[in-house]
Enzyme design. Structure first.
Site, PDB file in Angstrom:
ATOM      1  N   LYS B  59     -24.782 -24.948  11.257  1.00 50.91           N
ATOM      2  CA  LYS B  59     -23.563 -24.168  11.041  1.00 50.91           C
ATOM      3  C   LYS B  59     -23.902 -22.686  11.157  1.00 50.91           C
ATOM      4  CE  LYS B  59     -19.704 -23.811   7.731  1.00 50.91           C
ATOM      5  NZ  LYS B  59     -19.193 -24.270   6.413  1.00 50.91           N
ATOM      6  N   SER B 134     -14.554 -26.153   6.655  1.00 50.22           N
ATOM      7  CA  SER B 134     -14.910 -25.121   7.598  1.00 50.22           C
ATOM      8  C   SER B 134     -16.083 -25.491   8.521  1.00 50.22           C
ATOM      9  CB  SER B 134     -15.286 -23.856   6.826  1.00 50.22           C
ATOM     10  OG  SER B 134     -16.466 -24.061   6.075  1.00 50.22           O
ATOM     11  N   SER B 158     -15.943 -28.263   2.571  1.00 54.45           N
ATOM     12  CA  SER B 158     -16.211 -27.895   3.962  1.00 54.45           C
ATOM     13  C   SER B 158     -17.219 -28.761   4.706  1.00 54.45           C
ATOM     14  CB  SER B 158     -16.663 -26.432   4.033  1.00 54.45           C
ATOM     15  OG  SER B 158     -15.550 -25.589   3.877  1.00 54.45           O
TER      16      SER B 158
END
Lengths: 443, 462
Positions: B59, B134, B158
């Site tokens: 990420k 996210s 997330s």
């Protein structure tokens, strides 16, 4: 006119700790005079993802300061974020303490100009971190983050001061305590120690605090601070006498004009939006255990030393002030007294000799000092340098005798020795004079 | 060897060990797939073509030294981290390399991936649907076989929510289990790094690799997670002992997770999964989490307050871009948080939210006296259409209603694929006691092994 007003002052002192590493990272905290931005890492630069981790040495030193100032330790203390924007603040917030500082409710005795003592209450002694340093060069501003994250301790008093002399005494005593504890160099000029005074005045008899206070900031000497407070008291009374009101503001000191000047008014006051620092766990302090541990490590503090020097050595106030000024001076004095006792040299004589002769303790050891005192008592000149000076004078004045001696006339030497003895009124050791003389003439 | 990219991590490791596969072949296969699929899926913001070990996607708010890191924001468009996050060093020491940085909602703020300044990632099951957020790109990368596994971060859901919406496994470890050092903070008291994987066994292994304090995260004192030796390996094949293991497990079902707002198709899938756990021998008990309805409100105050401080460093002085480069959602949360912490409002908002958080923790303490794990849906709906909620932040916030309570409590949570509703994947959420990832993973792995959901893959050929 002055008589109807009373001054109310509270003091905030920031002191940088002399820890090896910074407060929340392991960069060297010894930043002074170092190449800019060389003592940095992701943590003290506020690089994305970096997290703080606590320096235990700093916490211990902060607690030592608290104990030396008679504070109680908060068993559950925690850090908070103080939010504000400034270019020298890498993270956009400073890690500090508001609700639960490490140390609370202390006190320290101060004296005013006439020697009257009073107790100053200390609200808190808390731990925080220093910011980076800005340098303005022409229209540009440079940032050095070497200082960013250096452990900083803030000491806040209640508004208990009523004169600038008390403030000066307080600041000097604090500085002395920091140095005794060995927690900071506490050098004002280098910025190790910084003073802020909150000054206001009120009519005598009024109990409640004035509805405003003027913060005096960025003043880097005790003398300037005292002058700034004096000026500020006069200015505030003058304003009030004219029927005007005073407001909350921050002022600095202009040493050239000898006056304070406005830096920031109340309208620009910050809302720091403190909240508990989520990156750090609560500090759980086993107070009993830690207090005991730290107390054992506490050196004899200035106030205790002063009392002991009075009791043990019968020194007067002025003598004690000099002899207990620093830990090093006190140690030198006590060692000299110990040596002196073998030669029947009294402690008061030791103190007076050090004071009158302006002895530099770095140039002499206690044994030599006592020797000097003894010789002074017998009237003999024991200082070789002094003797050498006299010998050289005599040589300059007796060039004929010197030439005779160099030509082989041993008797000439006696003439020169005689002149030295005459000049020193017989207070020189002949053997030593001869030694020095031979050394000088043969070289 | 064909179909290299559909192998799980444990299968890949076995293939490498047995020399059925070389690291070159492995990386070539993944790189080709990334190049083929990324233009349509937008999962990667940066692709590292030099990956030579096990290719893993990270990420793009976790720092990998010398690899660009945007956090999904224009503010950090040209930022290159000078250091590795602790988890990155840990993975590197396990023979992992980093094939790229994945898309995300800006600074991890969003539930759909659409708040990325670099365009949304697309759901591989249906390109007009959101992948969740996210950790949108990480979930998409794993679901579309563009990485062996990925790392995400979970602050309010997330990891779990995009894993659920993309049909892969996502684990949010207990708060304090994995060092956060090197991950851009969103809400420091909630953030946790965790794996998004192709199987529960993989999640277990990655947790072993990345967990444990390293001294840089003061809230991470935990020892590395090590699966108990007596259970190790039992779950990797459908062994008959599975049945016995679940018989010792009590599964709590909170009625608050099945109320208004839960899509009926999703509910049906979740109820079937719970029934399956019962069939496997687990005892199903009803539990109450009465303060659930206040969790989203408390979360949006606490999280936003921390956000307002954590993003303060992007003040336009040092990172090259001005504050006007923040996206709408970032600005919204900075303002919300700044307001909540302001003098005069602090007690009414921040302090009250902190109290609610304590009550929610107590809910879980009480519930866990009656059960070992708590199960329910991850998300009230399956993936919705891109653009469907983006102009309605409140509706978007409510899509995290089932993941937020676990985040506020700091407990571990797992999303395991458990079926489909309207053709889109549904994830079962398994929440456990603080630091008891073991039981959560055990239940997840037993369920996974008796079902074949993990073998279902989106059709990416067209």
């Amino acid at each position: 006119m002055n008589k109807v007003y009373e001054t109310v002052i509270g003091i905030e002192v920031h002191v940088e700790l002399n820890t090896k590493t910074k407060m929340f990272c392991r960069c060297s905290a010894d930043y002074f005079g170092k190449k800019p931005n060389t003592h940095t890492c992701p943590v003290c630069l506020g690089i994305p993802g970096a997290l703080p981790y606590i320096n235990e040495e700093a916490i211990k030193k902060c607690m030592r300061i608290g104990l030396a100032l008679n504070c109680s330790v908060n068993e559950q203390s925690y850090f908070e974020r103080k939010n504000y924007f400034y270019p020298d603040l890498a993270k956009g917030y400073q890690i500090s303490q508001l609700v639960k500082p490490l140390n609370i409710n202390g006190q320290l005795e101060v004296e005013d100009e006439s020697g009257v003592t009073s107790m100053i209450r200390i609200n808190r002694v808390h731990q925080e971190e220093d910011t980076g340093k800005l340098t303005h060069v022409g229209s540009e501003t440079l940032i050095d983050f070497n200082r960013s994250g250096v452990p900083l301790v803030e000491i806040v008093t209640e508004p208990d001061f009523h004169s600038s002399a008390q403030v000066k005494d307080y600041a000097k005593k604090l500085q002395q305590i920091f140095r005794y504890l060995g927690v900071s160099n506490a050098d004002m000029e280098r910025g190790d120690m910084r003073l802020e005074a909150n000054v206001s005045v009120r009519p005598v008899g009024q109990k409640e605090l004035p509805p405003y206070r003027v913060e005096l900031k960025n003043i880097n000497s005790f003398r300037f601070m005292q002058a700034a407070i004096e000026y500020e008291i006069k200015r505030q009374i003058w304003v009030l006498e004219r029927g005007e009101t005073l407001t909350q503001e921050t002022r600095g000191w202009n040493e050239t004009k000898k006056e304070t000047y406005l830096q920031r008014s109340k309208e620009e006051a910050h809302d720091y939006r403190y909240f508990p620092e989520p990156d750090l766990p609560e500090l759980k302090i086993d107070t009993l255990q830690l207090r005991e541990l730290l107390r054992k490590q506490l050196p004899e503090l200035p106030a205790q030393k002063v009392k002991r020097f009075f009791d043990e050595y019968g020194l007067n106030k002025a003598q004690i002030a000099m002899m207990a000024d620093s830990k090093e001076m006190a140690e030198f004095f006590e060692e000299a007294v110990k040596v002196g006792s073998k030669y029947k040299v009294e402690s008061i004589k030791v103190a007076n000799f050090i004071i009158n002769k302006k002895v530099n303790i770095e140039d002499i050891n206690p044994e030599q000092l006592i020797k000097d005192i003894v010789n002074q008592n017998t009237g003999m000149i024991s200082d070789e340098k002094e003797l050498e000076k006299v010998v050289k004078e005599v040589i300059d004045e007796n060039s004929k005798a010197v030439e005779d001696f160099k030509a082989g006339k041993e008797v000439a030497l006696q003439v020169i020795i005689g002149s030295v003895m005459k000049k020193t009124k017989g207070k020189a050791e002949i053997k030593k004079v001869k030694e020095i003389l031979e050394g000088v003439l043969k070289s | 060897m064909t179909d290299i990219t559909s192998l799980t991590l444990t299968q890949t490791l076995a293939a490498l060990k047995d020399k059925k596969l070389s690291k070159e072949e492995l990386n070539k296969a993944y790189l080709e797939r990334i190049k083929k699929l990324n233009p349509s899926l937008n999962a990667f913001l940066f692709v590292n073509e030099d990956s030579g070990e096990i290719p893993v996607a990270i990420k793009d708010l976790i720092s990998v030294k010398d690899m660009p890191m945007t956090c999904g924001s224009k503010i950090l468009e040209n930022y290159i981290p000078p250091y590795n996050a602790t988890v990155i060093d840990r993975l590197a020491s396990q023979g992992v390399s980093f094939c790229g940085k994945t898309n995300l909602d800006e600074f991890a703020m969003g539930s759909s991936g659409e708040n990325s300044a670099y365009g949304p990632a697309k759901n591989p099951w249906n390109l007009v649907k959101v992948p969740g957020g996210s950790s949108s790109g990480s979930a998409v990368a794993v679901a579309a076989d563009m990485a062996v596994f990925a790392l995400g971060t979970d602050t309010g859901g997330s990891i779990r929510q995009p894993a659920s919406l993309c049909g892969v496994v996502g684990l949010k470890p207990s708060y304090g289990r994995v060092s956060r050092y090197g991950a851009q903070a969103m809400a420091s008291s909630l953030d946790q790094i965790g794996p998004i994987t192709k199987s529960v066994a993989d999640a277990r292994l990655v947790l072993e690799w990345i967990s444990g304090g390293g001294g840089h995260d003061s809230n991470c004192h935990a020892k590395p997670f090590v699966t108990l030796s007596e259970t190790k390996g039992i779950y990797s094949s459908a062994s008959p002992q599975n049945d016995r293991m679940l018989k010792e497990i009590k599964v709590g079902v909170p009625k608050e997770y099945f109320g208004k707002g839960l899509d009926s198709e999703v509910e049906k899938v979740i109820r079937d999964a719970i029934k399956k756990l019962g069939d496997l021998g687990a005892e199903i008990v009803e539990v109450a989490l009465p303060h659930t309805e206040y969790a989203v409100a408390a979360y949006y105050i606490i999280m936003a307050s921390e956000v307002s401080a954590n993003l303060a460093r992007y003040d336009g002085i040092r990172f090259g871009k001005n504050r006007d480069q923040f996206g709408d959602e970032a600005k919204r949360r900075i303002m919300l948080g700044t307001f909540s912490l302001s003098s005069g409002y602090y007690d009414a908002y921040f302090t009250k939210a902190a109290r609610v958080r304590t009550l929610i923790k107590k809910d879980f303490d009480i519930a866990f006296e009656k059960c070992d794990v708590i199960v329910g849906p991850v998300s009230p709906t399956v993936a919705w259409n891109l653009g469907g909620k983006i102009n309605d932040p409140l509706t978007m916030y409510l899509s995290d209603a089932y993941t937020i309570p676990g985040s506020l409590t700091g407990i571990p949570g797992l999303s395991v694929p458990c079926g489909f509703a309207d053709g889109m994947p549904v994830g079962l959420q398994i929440l456990g006691k603080h630091m008891d990832e073991e039981t959560v993973l055990n239940v997840g792995e037993i369920y996974e092994n008796v079902t074949d959901w993990k073998d279902k893959k989106p059709n990416m050929s067209s």
